[in-house]
Write an enzyme that holds these catalytic residues in place. Structure first.
Site, PDB file in Angstrom:
ATOM      1  N   LEU A 253      40.925  11.679  32.922  1.00 56.82           N
ATOM      2  CA  LEU A 253      42.213  11.282  33.288  1.00 56.82           C
ATOM      3  C   LEU A 253      42.564  10.525  34.638  1.00 56.82           C
ATOM      4  O   LEU A 253      43.389   9.630  34.605  1.00 56.82           O
ATOM      5  CB  LEU A 253      43.313  12.585  32.965  1.00 56.82           C
ATOM      6  CG  LEU A 253      44.764  12.325  33.391  1.00 56.82           C
ATOM      7  CD1 LEU A 253      45.251  11.448  32.275  1.00 56.82           C
ATOM      8  CD2 LEU A 253      45.325  13.558  33.513  1.00 56.82           C
ATOM      9  N   ALA A 254      41.625  10.829  35.451  1.00 55.47           N
ATOM     10  CA  ALA A 254      41.822  10.479  36.963  1.00 55.47           C
ATOM     11  C   ALA A 254      40.359  10.826  37.636  1.00 55.47           C
ATOM     12  O   ALA A 254      39.798  11.794  37.331  1.00 55.47           O
ATOM     13  CB  ALA A 254      42.924  11.278  37.784  1.00 55.47           C
TER      14      ALA A 254
ATOM     15  N   ALA B 178      38.591  10.590  41.798  1.00 50.99           N
ATOM     16  CA  ALA B 178      38.482  10.368  43.144  1.00 50.99           C
ATOM     17  C   ALA B 178      37.096  10.410  43.563  1.00 50.99           C
ATOM     18  O   ALA B 178      36.065  10.955  42.909  1.00 50.99           O
ATOM     19  CB  ALA B 178      39.702  11.273  43.790  1.00 50.99           C
TER      20      ALA B 178
ATOM     21  N   ILE C 158      35.891  13.010  45.509  1.00 54.57           N
ATOM     22  CA  ILE C 158      35.266  14.367  45.635  1.00 54.57           C
ATOM     23  C   ILE C 158      35.120  14.854  43.956  1.00 54.57           C
ATOM     24  O   ILE C 158      34.236  15.777  43.706  1.00 54.57           O
ATOM     25  CB  ILE C 158      36.232  15.315  46.264  1.00 54.57           C
ATOM     26  CG1 ILE C 158      36.094  14.843  47.832  1.00 54.57           C
ATOM     27  CG2 ILE C 158      35.582  16.756  46.332  1.00 54.57           C
ATOM     28  CD1 ILE C 158      34.709  15.011  48.356  1.00 54.57           C
TER      29      ILE C 158
ATOM     30  N   GLN D  24      36.892  14.616  39.522  1.00 56.79           N
ATOM     31  CA  GLN D  24      37.457  13.936  38.671  1.00 56.79           C
ATOM     32  C   GLN D  24      38.168  14.851  37.574  1.00 56.79           C
ATOM     33  O   GLN D  24      37.875  16.144  37.550  1.00 56.79           O
ATOM     34  CB  GLN D  24      36.710  12.930  37.991  1.00 56.79           C
ATOM     35  CG  GLN D  24      35.759  13.391  36.999  1.00 56.79           C
ATOM     36  CD  GLN D  24      34.928  12.118  36.398  1.00 56.79           C
ATOM     37  OE1 GLN D  24      34.675  11.058  37.153  1.00 56.79           O
ATOM     38  NE2 GLN D  24      34.434  12.363  35.162  1.00 56.79           N
TER      39      GLN D  24
ATOM     40  N   ASP E  79      49.129  17.758  52.015  1.00 55.02           N
ATOM     41  CA  ASP E  79      48.835  16.644  51.486  1.00 55.02           C
ATOM     42  C   ASP E  79      49.563  16.008  50.450  1.00 55.02           C
ATOM     43  O   ASP E  79      49.369  15.615  49.459  1.00 55.02           O
ATOM     44  CB  ASP E  79      47.233  16.713  50.497  1.00 55.02           C
ATOM     45  CG  ASP E  79      46.621  15.556  50.546  1.00 55.02           C
ATOM     46  OD1 ASP E  79      46.964  14.389  51.121  1.00 55.02           O
ATOM     47  OD2 ASP E  79      45.593  15.399  49.735  1.00 55.02           O
TER      48      ASP E  79
END
Length: 546
Positions: free
Chosen positions: A130-131, A133, A135, A137, A288
């Site tokens: 789905l996404a 990054a 570090i 997923q 964050d």
């Protein structure tokens, strides 16, 4: 250094040079050997002369990969280290990388679940992420036990060795900064890298993120302001996290929010209230909160609710820091710069010997121009930034928790004013801060503290006479011990004095005997007896030192 580290370091330096980043080093700091080394081993012209320095730095970090991208993102929050044009460019760094093979993610999930196939725990597992990054997923699925939709976050395989290798090189480069930059020592580059390393290693532990999300969810349970998705802790491990899948409108999609009929003013004000509630009520805040981690619920647009995800980075303040911070804000907006200076000294943020008058004048000089603007246009984040930058000139120690807070506040302000440009943060926050301070001081606060401590003292009351007796008895024994130690020290002092005296006499006799033996042979046995006596006396003195 290993051959692999040498190759990586060579690539890093060539990348920096290809973007002309040697411009950061003053010419006077480049000695002749360094210049020869630079042009012989690393001959590389600046290929991006048309771009400004900040943009070139951002592009170089993006080319170096995930570890450097996240390092740049962290540096963007340290605006005390860089001029605004560089910090603004670093803030544009995007932590987006190509996804890794979904089959590897599936294998990691199966390993985390004890070797059982994914189908034993999840239905509808989507092999396509789905996404993704640097570090981890995310994949979607349904829990087999109850059919609820979930997202499964998986750490990238073999990411730790890559991070450790690049961190070693970043440390090496950081050690060169004080030698190459005039202000390099003040920047404390090694401490900055150490702070980054801690943040990065924490992000690799999804059990920590799970615990953070559970805590935040509990803090805002049944709150109309913020919703944190449920974490299914039975399925979580260090490399995997399973949580409720949410559907919401990205907070950055203003057009979609307006189309949904969202009350934008209330939404913006709630963002400020959520932040101050986390900091001052809970002492535990999501650190964050950039737009990619915040959504808005589709439901009840007239009473909008935020949805927060990605709780890997959190911050906390102790009771003293919270009080000083709240009083700083109020004193600043009342233009009481003397109070601001005194609070910094009282809190220990600057050394106790700081000249308060000089500090007050420095704060006034930097901050007074801010009030030329209407209060609604004043940035809380930049207020903190100005205070920290001024305090750093007076040797303020880096306060990691305050750096995180200032970064988060800038995010909150940016989002709030994007949603509702007329947002007056001071008007929204001041009643909250004043109410909190009032609750912390005065008779009600004292009464509450006594009530909280009363059970402890009631429990300890029967023990107090015995504790007093034991203390007196121990004090008596302690006095005896002190007297004994004092006597022993006195005896040792006398013994040492005698020893030095005897060693001196022995050495004198030994030297005298030696001199006479060489220069007065007609004296017969006398020099020999002097030498023997000197040795005996010297040995007696030496034994007294034992």
């Amino acid at each position: 250094m290993t051959p692999g580290e040498v190759r990586r370091l060579y690539f890093i330096i060539r990348t920096f040079l290809s973007y002309g980043l040697d411009e950061l080093i003053p010419r006077m700091r480049l000695t002749l050997p360094l210049r020869l080394w630079r042009y012989s081993l690393f001959w590389m012209p600046n290929r991006h002369k048309d771009k400004l320095l900040g943009e070139r730095l951002r592009l170089a970090l993006q080319e170096l990969g995930p570890v450097w991208i996240k390092f740049g993102q962290m540096l963007s929050t340290r605006r005390d280290l860089f001029p605004p044009q560089i910090a603004d460019q670093l803030a544009l760094l995007q932590d987006k990388v190509a996804p890794f093979d979904g089959r590897l993610a599936k294998a990691q999930i199966e390993e985390a679940m004890g070797g059982l196939p994914v189908d034993a725990w999840f239905d509808d597992f989507d092999i396509q992420p789905l996404a993704s990054a640097s570090i981890a997923q995310v994949h979607t699925a349904r829990l087999k036990s109850n059919g609820k939709e979930v997202v499964i976050k998986v750490i990238r395989p073999d990411i730790l060795p890559v991070i450790q290798a690049d961190l070693k090189l970043i440390y090496r480069l950081a050690r060169w900064v004080p030698r190459l930059l005039p202000d390099g020592r003040r920047l404390r580059p090694t401490e900055v890298v150490r702070e980054y390393e801690k943040t990065l290693i924490d992000e690799l532990n999804l059990l920590r993120e799970s615990a953070n999300a559970i805590q935040l969810r509990r803090n805002f349970e049944n709150s109309p302001m913020l919703y944190i998705p449920e974490v299914y802790s039975d399925y979580c491990s260090q490399n995997m996290m399973v949580m409720e899948r949410i559907y919401g409108i990205p907070v950055s999609d203003v057009a979609a929010l307006e189309k949904n009929g969202t009350n934008m003013k209330l939404l913006a004000e709630r963002g400020v209230k959520v932040f101050f509630t986390q900091v001052f009520r809970d002492s535990f805040f999501h650190a964050d909160m950039h737009p990619g981690n915040i959504f808005v619920s589709h439901e009840h647009p007239e009473n909008p609710q935020y949805i927060g995800i990605d709780c890997g980075i959190v911050g906390s303040l102790n009771k003293e820091d919270k009080r000083y911070l709240a009083e700083n804000f109020i004193a600043f907006f009342n233009r009481d710069y003397r109070k601001v200076a005194e609070l910094h000294v009282d809190s220990g943020w600057v050394p106790p010997d700081t000249n308060v008058e000089d500090f007050e004048f420095a704060i006034r000089t930097v901050c007074e121009p801010i009030f030329e603007k209407p209060l609604a246009e004043i940035s809380f984040g930049h207020v903190l930034l100005n205070l920290f930058n001024t305090a750093r000139r007076f040797n303020m120690e880096v306060q990691p928790q305050l750096v995180l807070l200032q970064k988060t506040l800038l995010y909150v302000e940016g989002v709030g004013r994007q949603l509702y440009p007329q947002l007056d943060l001071w008007k929204t926050a001041k009643p909250f801060l004043e109410s909190w301070i009032k609750d912390q001081v005065g008779i009600p606060a004292l009464t509450r503290a006594l009530k909280e401590k009363a059970p402890f003292w009631v429990e300890k009351m029967p023990e107090i006479p015995e504790l007093v007796y034991d203390s007196l008895r121990q004090g008596k024994y302690l006095q005896h011990s002190v007297d004994k130690i004092a006597r022993e020290l006195q005896v040792n002092h006398v013994r040492q004095s005698q020893s030095r005296y005897l060693l001196g006499i022995g050495a004198t006799l030994l030297l005298s005997g030696s001199f006479l033996l060489v220069n007065r042979p007609e004296w017969g046995l006398m020099p020999g007896w002097l030498m023997v006596g000197g040795v005996v006396v010297w040995l007696v003195g030496w034994r007294k030192t034992r």
